[in-house]
Structures are given as C-alpha cells and as structure tokens.
Design a protein around this motif. Structure first.
Motif: not given
Length: 211
Positions: A153-156, A183-191
């Motif tokens: 939840s925190w990561v999301k 990193w979470l704010r500045e990066n997108s990912y499909n993982t």
C-alpha cells in the motif's frame, strides 16, 4: 582478484551474454527448457552464442544442475516462479532491520541490505522499492511478491507512512526512505507487485526463517 566469467544464455527470458551469474540466473530460473553455459573469455562466449547450444551442452543439463544443487522447484501452480520475492526481518520492532530479494524459482539471493535500525514495515517497503529499481535498471520483466499489505500500500501511495520517530538513531534510515520515495515519484514502471499468500503457499521464499 576473482576471474571474470561470461555466461551465454541461448534459451531464457532474454537470450544473450552476461557477465554476472545473478543476471544469468534471472534469465534461466523458472524458464522451461533454459539453455546456458559459462565461458572463460568473451570471444569464446560470442562464438558459442552464434552456434547451436547442443555443441556445448547436453539436452538435459539444466535439470541435472538443479538436482545437483538440490533446488526445490515445487511451487503452487498459481505462483509465478520466474519472479522476485522480497522480505524483511527485524530483531525487535524497532530494532536491527534487514531485507533481501530472492529469485522465487531458484532461491538465489539477488540483493541484501542491512542491518540498520528500523522497523519491519519499513524494511518491507524499502525491499519492494529496491526490487523495482533493480528490475528497471536491468530491464527485466519480472513480478515482485511481498507478504506485507502495508508495504504494498505504501509503495502504491509513494509514501512510507511509518510512525517511527526521526532522530539521530534513525536519521540514516529516513534518508533511505526519502530516496525510495523520490524514486517512486520520478519513475514509472510496469512491474506487477503481487501479494504473497502465506496461508496458502507457506513462507515467502525471501523469508529469513527466524519465526
């Protein structure tokens, strides 16, 4: 100095030549019919990569290696074996915290961090972000399993919502948290980040075994 080796993957997630056994493992473990072999020089590896794998390996080499290493590949059918599992452990909560990432099919440790004073939830959060960053850097398309609802939840939410006080004892940890949130704010990912169902599947492969 450890001598560099070159790993040829003829059949795997992404065929190619790798200079790290961990990178090679991520390509072959859990991949049915994987074909790979190590070489002492890049020239030999490049020659082999353009040739038939059967000129260098037997048809049953992968399964033999698994048996020799006593790797337990029995996983529930619903588990994606070519995946990364992450988990944290804490001696006291808060206390000495550490976390790790483990390839599910092979049980190969991919990364480890700690110990550092913190909490289990923070460790779980940092482990997921570490995994996301590593997989993006390497260009690997693997899902991540975590058994922590809070950490997922925190990561999301891109925010570590810990109630741990920030003081001289925890300053180093909070700097890591800030870096992870950035990193979470500045990066997108499909993982995909998947919940490991402990009650159905047993302990997550990245578990430290201290319960």
């Amino acid at each position: 100095m450890k001598k560099e080796k070159f790993y040829v993957v003829w059949a795997g997630v992404t065929p190619g030549i790798y200079t790290s056994w961990v990178d090679c493992q991520l390509q072959i473990k859990g991949y049915e019919g994987a074909k790979y072999k190590s070489f002492e020089t890049r020239k030999d590896a490049e020659t082999a990569f353009t040739s038939s794998p059967y000129a260098y390996i037997g048809k049953n080499s992968a399964s033999k290696i698994q048996k020799q290493n006593n790797i337990d590949t029995s996983l529930p059918a619903s588990v994606i074996d070519n995946s990364l599992a992450v988990d944290a452990a804490c001696s006291g909560n808060p206390g000495a915290m550490e976390y790790q990432g483990v390839h599910v099919a092979s049980r190969q440790q991919i990364f480890h961090f700690g110990p550092l004073y913190g909490t289990n939830n923070i460790g779980e959060f940092l482990a997921i972000v570490h995994g996301l960053a590593l997989l993006k850097q390497k260009g690997y398309d693997l899902p991540i399993y975590s058994d922590s609802v809070n950490a997922i939840s925190w990561v999301k939410q891109k925010k570590c919502k810990t109630k741990l006080p920030r003081d001289s004892k925890t300053e180093e940890l909070f700097l890591l948290i800030e870096r992870a949130e950035k990193w979470l704010r500045e990066n997108s990912y499909n993982t995909p980040i998947l919940k490991w169902e402990t009650k159905q599947w047993g302990e997550i492969p990245a578990d430290f075994g201290r319960k």
